[in-house]
Design an enzyme around this catalytic site. Structure first.
Site, short mmCIF file in Angstrom:
data_model
loop_
_atom_site.label_atom_id
_atom_site.label_comp_id
_atom_site.label_asym_id
_atom_site.label_seq_id
_atom_site.Cartn_x
_atom_site.Cartn_y
_atom_site.Cartn_z
N HIS A 19 0.82 -1.21 0.00
CA HIS A 19 0.00 0.00 0.00
C HIS A 19 0.86 1.26 0.00
O HIS A 19 0.45 2.29 -0.50
CB HIS A 19 -0.91 0.02 1.23
CG HIS A 19 -1.98 -1.03 1.20
ND1 HIS A 19 -3.32 -0.72 1.13
CD2 HIS A 19 -1.91 -2.38 1.23
CE1 HIS A 19 -4.03 -1.84 1.13
NE2 HIS A 19 -3.19 -2.86 1.19
N ASP A 123 -5.06 6.28 2.03
CA ASP A 123 -5.54 4.93 1.75
C ASP A 123 -6.95 4.81 2.31
O ASP A 123 -7.21 5.21 3.45
CB ASP A 123 -4.61 3.90 2.39
CG ASP A 123 -4.84 2.50 1.86
OD1 ASP A 123 -5.96 1.98 2.03
OD2 ASP A 123 -3.91 1.93 1.26
#
Length: 459
Positions: A19, A123
């Site tokens: 990520h 995110d």
């Protein structure tokens, strides 16, 4: 590009490597428009992230390290046991206030007090942590999805049963798509969908890969969507080092000596480790397949732990390495995965159906053998094998808890590397690669999307 506002961008990734890196690369793209970017390195210090990017330059960027608080272990606690800190996620929740402090400080330092804007790109999984920043004046928040648009669309159709599905997209695939049976995932999807503060959503994908699913998601929202990927480099020059005086990686030197499309890369990412029994079955399957291979064999990175490059040795069947020495490499160290996939001798990729790895393989035109392991992997598996048809299934999700036997692995590797079916997948992968590379070039769809996003945040 000149901007009408004193715009500052803050990136907040989920602190897991798969990520962190896409947002790091998006940061570089945004900073190239002369917009300052502040990257929040959570858990893993920024110098370690940079180390894993092989000397990439980060102009117009600043890094802020936020360590994850951890309780000390008891003296009698097993040193090999992962630290129990409260819980990993609870420790992340403590980062809300430090994020607010950084954001307020950046806004107060803006040069034009009347025309300043802080754009926070976080995110989507970090929504509960970042929500406290929403109260800071002059902040706009954009969700970043590290998953495919196909996965996001599938989840929404299942979690929101009254969602206006495009039945031409979803219904024919429904039998292959696993159910969202994790209460935590369901709750997070609902929170994300119902969040009123978000100003837009970003995906690491492009229209050439997932145009129909980006369109379907956009129709279900009153906020703009952008497909700004893939964020990995699409053109590789040289491969494996050499351009900066460093020695080329041994895998690249070995590939230089192999025939076109003759080698399969076997790698299952940095988040999972197989049992010794499964490792042995993979070894036997690769041995019996008689195909050339590079097998990246290493323990998974530990959540919240520093990347040190120290890799515990995984045991293989007795005599295996000697038998395959002429046609295979066992890589227990870091390897330049993108360069390996870009090499003309690489003709296949056996992997865990991770989204970042898929994008790299698709960009380089390499067909895939899929082995979904967790999270979004089974959804990517459906996209790869049923929609794009650039891969075949080794182990489907319905049998995720079963040992995959060596004969299954052998047949899958042979089919992908040396059969008419595999060659058809390779041709489709080649065409997809051409489309992706066109999309990120001047006038391409991804470049237009990026210009659109920059125009939006600097409006």
């Amino acid at each position: 590009m000149a901007t009408n506002f004193d715009v500052i961008v803050v990136m907040v990734p989920l602190p897991e490597y798969g990520h962190q890196i896409p947002l790091l690369r998006l940061s570089q793209l945004i900073s190239s428009y002369n917009i300052p970017v502040h990257y929040i390195s959570i858990g893993t210090p920024s110098h370690q992230l940079k180390l894993r990017q092989q000397g990439t330059r980060f102009a117009n960027m600043q890094f802020h390290d936020l360590p994850i608080s951890r309780k000390k272990k008891d003296e009698d606690e097993d040193e090999e046991e992962e630290e129990d800190i409260m819980s990993y996620y609870e420790s992340l929740l403590l980062l809300g206030e430090p994020l607010c402090v950084i954001c307020r400080a950046l806004l107060s330092s803006a040069t034009n007090n009347n025309r300043k804007r802080l754009v926070i790109i976080h995110d989507a999984i970090m929504l509960p942590i970042v929500q406290s920043v929403y109260s800071v004046p002059n902040v706009e928040a954009y969700f970043f999805h590290a998953i495919s648009a196909f996965t996001a669309y599938s989840w929404i159709q299942q979690v929101f049963s009254d969602s206006p599905a495009d039945h031409n997209l979803f219904s024919p695939l429904k039998a292959h798509i696993p159910s969202v049976d994790n209460p935590g995932t369901t709750a997070l999807i609902k929170i994300q969908q119902e969040c009123k503060f978000k100003s837009g959503e970003i995906f690491n994908t492009c229209r050439e890969i997932e145009g129909p699913y980006l369109d379907a998601l956009s129709k279900q929202s009153d906020k703009p969507f952008w497909g700004l990927g893939p964020f990995n480099p699409v053109h590789i020059d040289g491969g494996g080092g050499g351009s900066d005086g460093c020695k080329r990686h041994r895998c690249i030197e070995w590939l230089d000596k192999q025939p076109l499309n003759s080698v399969i890369l076997v790698s299952f990412g940095t988040a999972s480790t197989f049992s010794p029994e499964q490792i042995h079955e993979i070894a036997i399957g690769l041995d019996r397949s008689e195909q050339k291979f590079i097998w990246v064999l290493r323990e998974a990175d530990k959540k919240g732990k520093s990347f040190t490059g120290v890799i515990p040795k995984i045991e293989l069947p007795i005599g295996f390495e000697e038998r395959v020495a002429e046609r295979g490499i066992i890589a227990r160290e870091w390897v330049p995965q993108l360069e390996i996939l870009a090499h003309p001798s690489t003709g296949g990729y056996l992997f865990h159906s991770g989204w970042n790895s898929f994008l790299e393989s698709a960009t380089m035109g390499v067909p895939m053998a899929t082995w979904p392991i967790n999270a979004d992997n089974p959804y990517n598996d459906v996209l790869i094998t049923k929609v794009l048809k650039v891969g075949l299934v080794v182990r489907d999700w319905k049998h995720k808890d079963e040992l995959v036997k060596s004969d299954t692995i052998e047949i899958a590797v042979r089919t992908l590397m040396n059969s008419p079916e595999g060659e058809e997948m390779r041709q489709r992968a080649t065409e997809l690669s051409k489309a992706i590379k066109t999309s990120v070039g001047d006038g391409g769809s991804t470049q237009k999307q990026m210009d659109s996003f920059i125009a939006h945040i600097t409006r």
